[in-house]
Design an enzyme around this catalytic site. Structure first.
Site, PDB file in Angstrom:
ATOM      1  CE1 TYR A  78      -4.669  -2.368   4.879  1.00  0.00           C
ATOM      2  CE2 TYR A  78      -3.769  -0.157   4.606  1.00  0.00           C
ATOM      3  CZ  TYR A  78      -4.265  -1.333   4.055  1.00  0.00           C
ATOM      4  OH  TYR A  78      -4.348  -1.460   2.683  1.00  0.00           O
ATOM      5  CB  SER A 104      -0.869   0.012   1.260  1.00  0.00           C
ATOM      6  OG  SER A 104      -1.551   1.248   1.381  1.00  0.00           O
TER       7      SER A 104
HETATM    8  N1  NAD Z   1      -8.608  -0.356  -2.258  1.00  0.00           N
HETATM    9  C1  NAD Z   1      -7.625   0.450  -1.867  1.00  0.00           C
HETATM   10  O1  NAD Z   1      -7.763   1.689  -1.845  1.00  0.00           O
HETATM   11  C2  NAD Z   1      -6.303  -0.135  -1.458  1.00  0.00           C
HETATM   12  C3  NAD Z   1      -5.209   0.737  -1.287  1.00  0.00           C
HETATM   13  C4  NAD Z   1      -3.983   0.207  -0.918  1.00  0.00           C
HETATM   14  C5  NAD Z   1      -3.848  -1.163  -0.715  1.00  0.00           C
HETATM   15  N2  NAD Z   1      -4.940  -1.975  -0.874  1.00  0.00           N
HETATM   16  C6  NAD Z   1      -4.742  -3.415  -0.660  1.00  0.00           C
HETATM   17  O2  NAD Z   1      -5.264  -4.117  -1.785  1.00  0.00           O
HETATM   18  C7  NAD Z   1      -5.649  -5.433  -1.382  1.00  0.00           C
HETATM   19  C8  NAD Z   1      -7.057  -5.721  -1.866  1.00  0.00           C
HETATM   20  O3  NAD Z   1      -7.927  -4.762  -1.307  1.00  0.00           O
HETATM   21  P1  NAD Z   1      -9.347  -4.443  -1.933  1.00  0.00           P
HETATM   22  O4  NAD Z   1      -9.572  -2.995  -1.744  1.00  0.00           O
HETATM   23  O5  NAD Z   1      -9.447  -5.047  -3.266  1.00  0.00           O
HETATM   24  O6  NAD Z   1     -10.301  -5.202  -0.869  1.00  0.00           O
HETATM   25  P2  NAD Z   1     -11.655  -6.016  -1.023  1.00  0.00           P
HETATM   26  O7  NAD Z   1     -12.269  -6.023   0.342  1.00  0.00           O
HETATM   27  O8  NAD Z   1     -12.466  -5.549  -2.176  1.00  0.00           O
HETATM   28  O9  NAD Z   1     -11.149  -7.504  -1.335  1.00  0.00           O
HETATM   29  C9  NAD Z   1     -10.430  -8.218  -0.379  1.00  0.00           C
HETATM   30  C10 NAD Z   1     -10.776  -9.689  -0.495  1.00  0.00           C
HETATM   31  O10 NAD Z   1      -9.975 -10.410   0.460  1.00  0.00           O
HETATM   32  C11 NAD Z   1     -10.773 -11.404   1.057  1.00  0.00           C
HETATM   33  N3  NAD Z   1     -10.229 -11.751   2.361  1.00  0.00           N
HETATM   34  C12 NAD Z   1     -10.160 -10.964   3.459  1.00  0.00           C
HETATM   35  N4  NAD Z   1      -9.620 -11.637   4.480  1.00  0.00           N
HETATM   36  C13 NAD Z   1      -9.337 -12.878   4.018  1.00  0.00           C
HETATM   37  C14 NAD Z   1      -8.760 -14.032   4.616  1.00  0.00           C
HETATM   38  N5  NAD Z   1      -8.390 -14.054   5.897  1.00  0.00           N
HETATM   39  N6  NAD Z   1      -8.589 -15.133   3.845  1.00  0.00           N
HETATM   40  C15 NAD Z   1      -8.986 -15.138   2.542  1.00  0.00           C
HETATM   41  N7  NAD Z   1      -9.556 -14.080   1.932  1.00  0.00           N
HETATM   42  C16 NAD Z   1      -9.719 -12.956   2.668  1.00  0.00           C
HETATM   43  C17 NAD Z   1     -12.156 -10.784   1.150  1.00  0.00           C
HETATM   44  O11 NAD Z   1     -13.174 -11.776   1.289  1.00  0.00           O
HETATM   45  C18 NAD Z   1     -12.248 -10.012  -0.159  1.00  0.00           C
HETATM   46  O12 NAD Z   1     -12.819 -10.804  -1.183  1.00  0.00           O
HETATM   47  C19 NAD Z   1      -5.459  -5.481   0.129  1.00  0.00           C
HETATM   48  O13 NAD Z   1      -4.184  -6.042   0.399  1.00  0.00           O
HETATM   49  C20 NAD Z   1      -5.474  -4.017   0.523  1.00  0.00           C
HETATM   50  O14 NAD Z   1      -4.786  -3.786   1.728  1.00  0.00           O
HETATM   51  C21 NAD Z   1      -6.151  -1.499  -1.242  1.00  0.00           C
END
Ligand code: NAD
Length: 250
Positions: free
Chosen positions: A151, A138
């Site tokens: 986080y 991130s």
């Molecule tokens: N969206 C953003 O703005 C953003 C920014 C920086 C980093 N990220 C990172 O991107 C990645 C994806 O985030 P996103 O926004 O797509 O989230 P999201 O919530 O849309 O998707 C995350 C998925 O992970 C699954 N998940 C959560 N815990 C789990 C576990 N213990 N075992 C198996 N599956 C699990 C959830 O069911 C979900 O389907 C993460 O690592 C997040 O930290 C996101």
């Protein structure tokens, strides 16, 4: 950049960035395993991608479940070319509000989950002639912000995890890299930014801080993951690629 004949396992593949990556990998010819807790979304994606992806229900923070998942992958596919460690637990709390349970859950999913998947995937990655691990970090693993202590600490840890693992796995020809998104329009992002009750206002404020003046879209991150996972990145390991609209360049 085709991914024909690649087998890739994508954690958190049922939603957001993971889902976009599943779709892109399948489109580019890979066979994908969608590893996620969310059975409804994961199964629906599996059905939609008709034979190009299969869903496996797993909690990445459980060693027993992760071990069983890679045993299945080994039996069915015999090899793994790409592990995309992406599933995470997002938490926005100050130091004072963060409980011990909160802290442990963030570290359990975001760091231990990445460790467990890498550990149990390793024997299968070693069988590939171009094994690669990509991790989602991130922008908050690189710069700080308030109300996100656990986080952000986990995301900073992922960069160090990848650097050290890259050195350990280089003798096997397995590359390890990180993509670092900034605000990307996913279900998790929308939920988080809606906490104040003013989603539009929060997005406007955020976008104003990004030099490219827009939010990230899941496909922006998926394309970076596909690059790092592919042979086109064959001399790149131990690095983190910012996909953040220029936020951390300021
Ligand atoms: N969206 C953003 O703005 C953003 C920014 C920086 C980093 N990220 C990172 O991107 C990645 C994806 O985030 P996103 O926004 O797509 O989230 P999201 O919530 O849309 O998707 C995350 C998925 O992970 C699954 N998940 C959560 N815990 C789990 C576990 N213990 N075992 C198996 N599956 C699990 C959830 O069911 C979900 O389907 C993460 O690592 C997040 O930290 C996101």
């Amino acid at each position: 950049m085709r991914l024909d004949n690649y087998t890739a396992l994508i954690t958190g593949g049922a939603s957001g960035i993971g889902e976009a990556t599943v779709r892109l990998f399948a489109e580019r010819g890979a066979q994908v395993i969608i590893a996620d807790l969310d059975e409804a979304r994961g199964k629906a994606l599996e059905t939609e991608l008709a034979g190009k992806a299969e869903f496996y229900k797993v909690d990445v923070s459980s060693a027993a479940e992760v071990e069983a998942m890679f045993a299945m992958v080994g039996q069915k596919y015999g090899v793994l070319d790409v592990l995309y460690n992406n599933a995470a637990y997002s938490l926005s709390k100050t130091l004072w509000d963060t409980t011990e349970e909160d802290w442990d859950k963030v570290m359990r999913v975001n760091l231990k989950g990445y460790f467990l998947c890498a550990k149990y995937a390793l024997p299968l990655l070693k069988k590939s002639s171009h094994g690669a691990i990509v991790c989602t970090g991130s922008e908050l693993g690189v710069v700080g912000c308030v109300e996100s202590l656990a986080y952000n600490s986990s995301k900073g840890g992922i960069i160090q995890f990848a650097k050290s693992l890259a050195l350990e796995l280089a003798p096997f020809g397995i590359r390890v890299n990180v993509v670092c998104p900034a605000g990307t329009e996913t279900p998790a992002f929308v939920k988080d930014m809606s906490r104040s009750g003013n989603y539009e206002g929060e997005v406007k404020r955020l976008v104003a801080s990004y030099p490219l003046r827009r939010l990230g879209q899941p496909i922006d991150i998926a394309r970076a993951v596909a690059f790092l996972a592919s042979e086109e990145a064959s001399f790149i390991t131990g690095t983190h690629l910012m996909v953040d609209g220029g936020y951390t360049a300021q």
